[in-house]
Structures are given as structure tokens and as C-alpha cells.
Design a protein around this motif. Structure first.
Motif, short mmCIF file in Angstrom:
data_model
loop_
_atom_site.label_atom_id
_atom_site.label_comp_id
_atom_site.label_asym_id
_atom_site.label_seq_id
_atom_site.Cartn_x
_atom_site.Cartn_y
_atom_site.Cartn_z
N GLY A 413 -145.41 -40.65 -29.76
CA GLY A 413 -145.63 -39.79 -30.93
C GLY A 413 -146.60 -38.67 -30.61
N GLY A 414 -147.61 -39.01 -29.83
CA GLY A 414 -148.53 -37.99 -29.38
C GLY A 414 -149.46 -37.44 -30.44
N GLY A 415 -149.64 -38.14 -31.51
CA GLY A 415 -150.59 -37.69 -32.54
C GLY A 415 -151.24 -38.89 -33.19
N THR A 416 -151.79 -38.65 -34.35
CA THR A 416 -152.41 -39.76 -35.07
C THR A 416 -151.35 -40.79 -35.47
N VAL A 417 -151.72 -42.04 -35.30
CA VAL A 417 -150.81 -43.12 -35.68
C VAL A 417 -151.35 -43.77 -36.95
N SER A 418 -150.48 -43.94 -37.95
CA SER A 418 -150.91 -44.61 -39.18
C SER A 418 -150.41 -46.04 -39.17
N VAL A 419 -151.32 -46.94 -39.42
CA VAL A 419 -150.95 -48.35 -39.49
C VAL A 419 -151.31 -48.85 -40.88
N TYR A 420 -150.37 -49.49 -41.52
CA TYR A 420 -150.63 -50.03 -42.85
C TYR A 420 -150.30 -51.50 -42.85
N GLU A 429 -146.68 -57.60 -44.18
CA GLU A 429 -145.91 -56.46 -43.72
C GLU A 429 -146.84 -55.52 -42.97
N ILE A 430 -146.34 -55.00 -41.87
CA ILE A 430 -147.11 -54.01 -41.12
C ILE A 430 -146.21 -52.81 -40.84
N PHE A 431 -146.73 -51.63 -41.10
CA PHE A 431 -145.99 -50.40 -40.86
C PHE A 431 -146.76 -49.59 -39.83
N VAL A 432 -146.08 -49.17 -38.81
CA VAL A 432 -146.72 -48.33 -37.80
C VAL A 432 -145.93 -47.02 -37.74
N LYS A 433 -146.63 -45.94 -38.08
CA LYS A 433 -145.91 -44.66 -38.20
C LYS A 433 -146.56 -43.61 -37.32
N ASP A 434 -145.72 -42.84 -36.66
CA ASP A 434 -146.23 -41.68 -35.92
C ASP A 434 -145.46 -40.44 -36.35
N ARG A 435 -145.91 -39.31 -35.88
CA ARG A 435 -145.25 -38.06 -36.26
C ARG A 435 -144.66 -37.36 -35.03
N GLY A 436 -144.20 -38.16 -34.14
CA GLY A 436 -143.62 -37.63 -32.92
C GLY A 436 -142.21 -37.10 -33.16
N SER A 469 -137.17 -47.13 -37.85
CA SER A 469 -136.44 -45.95 -38.33
C SER A 469 -137.08 -44.73 -37.71
N SER A 470 -136.25 -43.85 -37.23
CA SER A 470 -136.79 -42.70 -36.52
C SER A 470 -136.03 -41.46 -36.96
N THR A 475 -141.48 -41.57 -36.28
CA THR A 475 -140.88 -42.90 -36.16
C THR A 475 -141.73 -43.88 -36.94
N GLU A 476 -141.06 -44.80 -37.59
CA GLU A 476 -141.83 -45.85 -38.26
C GLU A 476 -141.26 -47.20 -37.89
N VAL A 477 -142.17 -48.10 -37.51
CA VAL A 477 -141.77 -49.47 -37.21
C VAL A 477 -142.26 -50.33 -38.36
#
Lengths: 493, 228
Positions: A413-420, A429-436, A469-470, A475-477
């Protein structure tokens, strides 16, 4: 006496019939419990001596729990067993009675090098005579051997100077009480033998002494507790003790002065003395209050200073070091960001961490994983968590999978990663999202272990799911792990 | 939208939003000022509670970027500034800006009347976006604030019987969840197949609940909560 130190400590056993005294004694002496019990019963039949001894031990010997607490509070030292074995008792009773006026003697017991002490020439009988330990408590407890009655005369002198030695040693109270009882026993015996003991002066004197001792003990204990460590119950007890001591002293003085005359006279004197005391208290109260306040202020200041020192130490070890590093690496933006992030995280953890919050929670582990990824790859990983749960083996897998997802998000992703992280009744539930730039999950080659095995496979094996899903926006896992109850149903089907 | 002459730059004919920065660190203020882009113009700065109230009353900005922790006053920090500027709340909006992630700080300043909360680590563009959004009357939620809201209100949707102020509706929960997951308003709208305006409505509704809910757990929760 050296053998005393190797003995198990004398404590009241939890394996008990009445109060655990016999079992404790047996353990201490290394005798069979049954024998000790029978001996105790026999002694009880012999004029109640066993009963008195039993009661004495019951009062004086702490339970194993109390003892542990006591030892935790005081620095552990080899002296404890020596003293908790009935301190003055191992030596013949007349020896104790004789040495009572010179109270420093018990202090000798408390020192690690105790055995060498009793060779002082002042002691009439060699303390090493006979068997110092075996059976000594039994013969020592009933102190009905003619003790020197004039002891009372010399006591006031001893009460002051040796006291300061006494109070530094554990069980000082017990020893003092024991000595007092010995004295009383001696006096009683003397009377029985027909000696004339001036009870009229002895009793008030004893009352004064006892009262003073109680009051002083109180002062000593409060001081040990730092004068301000006020648990309510402790304080109430303390005041009660102080009051009792005071009352004893006043009563003793009164009776002594009024010559134990008529009740009416005593009553009048009591009134007068109370009035005088009240007046003195009134005069001294402001001064006392001021003193108290100064003391509190000083204490608060000390606490603040300690706190400040701790903060300074922490800032020095962490923030200042990092700032120095940042200055040296100022050219390398990547390093600077990474250093700053890591330091921020550390400082935040230190500032806002809830000490009451137990460690080993899921959110903590996720945050730790995020920190790890952040440190190794340099991109910020922000964790937002809602709810929390204790870690289990399945959660361990979840943490591993989400860590893998974070690594991928940070790397690609190369930027900030958001984890919820959301923990609800139904599961985690865990969501890992990047803005790559995103990727096509279907096109991941089969040999790429990261996504397929470490995330999807791992979640499946533990009864969870992983959806990736990307798109061009990132991309979000999504990892989902149903709670145990829900999992059982699923797992069996 | 403001009738006072705007001294700042204009972007595409839209007058720049007038902003006051309240923060006790001069370095941070100047850094932030340099970071904000031309769509906003800084008309005043303050470093203490008293200064802030005075500067806000004098310049009447549209948005105040407000640090949660401020020296001066009665020790109330950002909350006190908002309380002291209560008369201007209809025209001036507050955006809380903090390094503190403590729920207690964030929730208290929101409940005092701030329209949003962002962390100081976000970029100048993001802060500018947030300022514009707040100036437009919308609420600004960071992922962390959304997390706090979910934590405080619970993740179960409201029943009809519930007091509507004390629970979030199913839709609001969805929006909050997505924001907590790091979605922008635009992404939330796309994900839920609703318009951005609807997303903003939901967020504003949540903000209102956060500010008005008398739910006693909320304050207690925030006070007890000392999480990262």
C-alpha cells in the motif's frame, strides 16, 4: 541456638483442630502432632497450665498467612524464626526474669549473630546450659518461678533507652507483653510464697508502664506507616490504642498520687486532671495542627519530587535519546519519520496506559503487532479498537493473520495502514485497510504464501473467514473469527 | 458566506475560510499555518485560554482549530475556550486538534460543542479538508473518534423503544464502523450506496447524540477509559 534458624518457623498451621497451635508447634519442633496434642491435653489437666500455654501461643503465634504478610512487610532476615520461636522462652525462665530489667537482651535474639551475644558477663546463668530448645516452651511458659520483685523499680529506666532498640525489632510487642506477664506471674508467686509485695504502688506503676508502652507502640507503628498511610480501620484502631494507653497512664498516675484513697477523691482528681489536660490540649492544638500540616506539605512535596524524578528519568531515556537520534539522521526522512512514530507510540503508551487494564488482551496484541510492522516497514499503522477480549489460542491465529495483512498493506500500500478491531458478542472482526494501488486477489500466484496461506488458510483452520477486497482506491482485508460458541456449531457441521 | 472582508487568498472565487489557531506551542502553530493551503486563511492565533477567548471574540472566525490541552483559565483547556465563546457558537465552529488520544479529552471537548476532532499527525491537506467540512456545518470524525463513539454507544443497533439519543441507528453504526476502518466520507458513500450528503447527515446525527446524550455511561465511560 544455631539450630533454631534451620527449624521451620513457628506458625499456626492451617491443619487444625482448634487454632492450629499444636500442629504448628509439632512442625516447628519436629515432633509428631499426636504427641504434642496429647501432651497439651495432659498439661491442661495439670492445673490448666496447658490451657494457658495454648492460649498464649494462640495469641502470640501468627498464622502462616499472617506470617507471610509480616515477612513481606519487613525485610526478610534470619532473625524471624529465632524470634517467632518463643523468643525469650528457650532459656530457663529464671534467666529471663532476671534479665528482664535489662531489656536489651531480647534484642540480642534478633540479631543474626545472636548466638554469640549471651556471653556477656552480666548474665547470671549461662544461656547455653541444658537443652536450649527442646521442651523449653513448655517449661518456660508458666513463669511461676520466683522472679526478683524489685524489677519494678528498675523498669522505668529500661523503658526508655532500650525501647528504641526494641522497636526496631520484630515481635518487640510480643516480647514486652511476655515480660510483663512474667513479671505479673513472679509477683503472684511471691505473694503466694508469703512475701509482702506492695501491690498498692505496683499496680498503678504497672498501669502507667503498660499505658505508656501501648501509646508508644502506637506512635511507633504510625511512624513506620509513614504517619499518613491511613487506612481507615488502622487509624481507628490506632486512636483506640492511643486512648487506652492514655487512660491507663492517667488512671495509674491518679491512683498513685491520690494514694489509692477513696473513690470520691480519685474521681475529683480525675476531673481536675481531665480539665488540665483539656486546657493543655487547647493551647497546644494550633501548634500541633501546624506541625501536622507542615508534615503533610513536606510529604506531598517529596512525593511530587519523586514523581518528577521518575518522569525526568523516563523522558531522558526515551524522548531525549530519540531527539538526539533524529538530529543525527535529519537527512533521512524515512528514518526520522520512523523514529518519531516509534517514540510517539512509546510515550503514548507510557502516558495513557491504564495500569489497571490487564495485559494479554487481544487489542494489546494487535497494537503490538501494528507497532512491529510500523517499525520494520516505516509506514504508520493506526489501530482503532472497540471492545476487547482475553487472548485464546484461536485469537493467536487471528493476531498472526492480521499481522500478515498489515505487513502486506504496509509493503504494497505504501501509506498509512488503518486497522480496526471490533470485539462483539458474536465474535471478533479485524479490518486492515491501505490506500495502495490495489491488486486482484484472484491473480495472486499459488506459490505466494502470504495471502493464501498466512491469512486465508490460517483463518479457515481456526473456524474464521478472511475476505480480501481490492480496488484502485486501496485494499481491505476483513478477518472474522466467530466467538467460541458460534464456532462450535460451525466446526461440527 | 461571511460578510466581513476576507484578507486571505481566494481560491476559485470562493472566499477563504477564516481560521483562528489555538495551541500553546508556537512551533506547532507556525507549522500548521504553513501546512494549511490557500482555501483557508489564519486570522488569529492564541496560546492560552484567555487569549483564545479574546482573539475569537475579536476576529469572529468561521472555524477555530482548538487544542484540547491549553494553559490558563481554570484549567479546562479547550472545553473552557468553547464555553467562553458560547455566544458565538452559531457562527463560529470549533474543530478539536489534539495529540491526546485519551477518550476523556476527546469526548469532553466534543461534548462541550466542538464539531469534530482530528489528530495533530494528519497532513495539512487533510486538516484543510476538515476545516472546510466543519465550516460547512458538518462534523469531522477521525477513525479514532468513531472508535470511541462505537465503544461508548455500543455496537448493537438501537431498538425502537430505546431513547433515540442513547443508541445509534443501524445506519449510523454502519457509517461509524466504516469511518473507524479508515474510510473517507466518499468511500463510505460508495460502500453504502448513499450520497456523501447522506453520510454527512448521519455523521452529524451521531455528533448530536454524542453531544446531547444524557446517557450517564457516556461521561463515566470517558472518564474511566484511559486507553490508547
Amino acid at each position: 541456638m544455631t539450630t533454631a534458624i534451620s527449624r521451620p518457623q513457628l506458625v499456626r498451621s492451617s491443619d487444625r483442630v482448634i487454632a492450629g497451635v499444636c500442629a504448628g508447634l509439632a512442625a516447628h519442633l519436629g515432633w509428631p502432632v499426636r504427641m504434642v496434642r496429647i501432651g497439651m491435653v495432659v498439661a491442661a489437666l495439670a492445673g490448666g497450665a496447658g490451657l494457658a500455654f495454648y492460649a498464649w501461643l494462640w495469641i502470640m503465634v501468627p498464622t502462616a498467612d499472617e506470617n507471610a504478610k509480616r515477612n513481606a512487610r519487613r525485610p526478610a532476615s534470619p532473625i524471624a524464626p529465632a524470634v517467632s520461636a518463643p523468643g525469650p522462652l528457650p532459656v530457663p525462665a529464671d534467666f529471663v526474669a532476671a534479665t528482664f530489667p535489662a531489656t536489651p537482651f531480647p534484642a540480642g535474639v534478633t540479631y543474626p549473630d545472636g548466638p554469640t551475644l549471651p556471653d556477656g558477663p552480666a548474665f547470671p546463668g549461662s544461656p547455653t546450659q541444658g537443652s536450649p530448645m527442646q521442651g523449653a516452651p513448655v517449661q518456660g511458659a508458666p513463669p511461676w518461678q520466683p522472679g526478683p520483685a524489685p524489677a519494678s523499680g528498675s523498669v522505668p529506666g529500661t523503658a526508655t533507652s532500650p525501647w528504641f532498640r526494641l522497636r526496631r525489632m520484630p515481635y518487640g510487642k510480643e516480647i514486652l507483653l511476655g515480660a510483663g506477664l512474667l513479671l505479673a506471674g513472679g509477683i503472684l508467686t511471691a505473694r503466694m510464697l508469703g512475701l509482702d509485695v506492695p501491690l498498692g504502688t505496683l499496680i498503678p506503676a504497672a498501669a502507667i508502664l503498660g499505658g505508656a508502652a501501648i501509646a508508644w507502640m502506637q506512635l511507633d507503628e504510625t511512624r513506620r506507616a509513614g504517619l499518613l498511610d491511613k487506612t481507615k480501620a488502622d487509624q481507628a484502631g490506632g486512636w483506640a490504642r492511643l486512648g487506652a494507653g492514655l487512660a491507663l497512664v492517667v488512671a495509674g498516675v491518679l491512683v498513685m498520687v491520690s494514694g489509692s484513697g477513696s473513690w470520691e477523691q480519685t474521681w475529683l482528681a480525675l476531673l481536675a486532671s481531665v480539665a488540665v489536660l483539656g486546657g493543655v490540649a487547647l493551647v497546644l492544638l494550633p501548634w500541633g495542627l501546624k506541625f501536622w500540616r507542615d508534615l503533610e506539605a513536606e510529604r506531598a512535596g517529596r512525593v511530587r519530587a519523586t514523581e518528577r524524578a521518575e518522569i525526568a528519568a523516563h523522558l531522558h531515556d526515551s524522548v531525549l535519546q530519540t531527539l538526539a537520534l533524529i538530529q543525527r539522521r535529519a537527512g533521512n526522512e524515512h528514518d526520522v519519520v520512523r523514529l518519531a512514530r516509534a517514540q510517539e507510540r512509546e510515550l503514548r503508551g507510557w502516558l495513557y496506559r491504564d495500569p489497571g487494564k490487564e495485559a494479554g488482551q487481544l487489542s494489546e496484541r494487535i497494537k503490538a503487532a501494528a507497532a512491529e510492522v510500523e517499525d520494520s516497514l516505516g509506514n504508520a499503522v493506526d489501530v482503532v479498537s472497540v471492545g476487547d477480549t482475553a487472548m485464546t489460542e484461536r485469537h493467536e491465529a487471528l493476531v498472526q493473520a492480521s499481522r500478515e495483512a498489515m505487513v502486506n498493506a504496509s509493503r504494497h500500500g505504501g501509506g498509512t495502514v488503518s486497522v480496526y478491531l471490533e470485539v462483539a458478542d458474536g465474535g471478533v472482526e479485524i479490518f486492515v485497510k491501505d490506500r495502495g494501488p490495489g491488486f486482484d486477489p484472484q491473480s495472486v500466484p499459488a506459490d505466494r504464501m502470504g495471502v493464501r496461506e498466512s491469512i486465508i488458510g490460517r483463518m479457515k483452520r481456526h473456524g474464521g473467514t478472511a475476505v480480501i477486497s481490492s480496488s484502485a482506491d486501496g485494499t481491505e482485508v476483513r478477518l472474522r473469527l466467530p466467538s467460541d460458541a458460534a464456532d462450535n456449531g460451525e466446526g461440527k457441521s | 458566506m461571511n460578510n466581513i472582508d476576507t484578507a486571505g487568498a481566494h481560491a476559485g472565487g470562493v472566499p477563504a475560510i477564516r481560521v483562528v489557531i489555538v495551541d500553546d506551542h508556537a512551533i506547532f502553530r507556525s507549522g500548521l499555518k504553513a501546512d494549511l493551503d490557500a482555501r483557508v486563511t489564519v486570522v488569529g492565533e492564541a496560546g492560552t485560554v484567555e487569549q483564545a477567548i479574546a482573539v475569537i471574540a475579536q476576529t469572529r472566525p468561521e472555524v477555530v482549530l482548538l487544542d484540547v490541552h491549553l494553559p490558563g483559565g481554570l484549567g479546562g483547556g479547550g472545553r473552557e475556550v468553547i464555553a467562553g465563546s458560547a455566544a458565538l457558537l452559531s457562527s463560529t465552529r470549533f474543530l478539536a486538534l489534539s495529540v491526546s488520544d485519551a477518550a476523556e479529552d476527546v469526548v469532553s471537548v466534543i461534548r462541550a460543542g466542538a464539531r469534530g476532532y482530528v489528530t495533530k499527525s494528519i497532513s495539512g491537506t487533510e486538516i484543510t479538508d476538515a476545516v472546510l467540512r466543519v465550516a460547512g456545518g458538518d462534523a469531522v470524525f477521525s477513525p479514532r473518534l468513531a472508535g470511541f463513539v462505537l465503544d461508548a454507544f455500543g455496537t448493537a443497533p438501537a431498538d425502537i423503544a430505546d431513547d433515540e439519543l442513547d443508541r445509534l441507528s443501524a445506519r449510523e453504526l454502519e457509517v461509524m464502523r466504516l469511518i473507524a476502518r479508515g474510510y473517507s466520507y466518499k468511500e463510505v458513500a460508495k460502500e453504502l450506496f448513499i450520497s456523501i450528503k447522506t453520510v454527512e447527515t448521519h455523521v452529524s446525527a451521531v455528533l448530536r447524540k454524542l453531544q446531547l446524550s444524557s446517557r450517564h455511561e457516556l461521561t463515566k465511560w470517558a472518564a474511566e477509559r484511559r486507553l490508547l
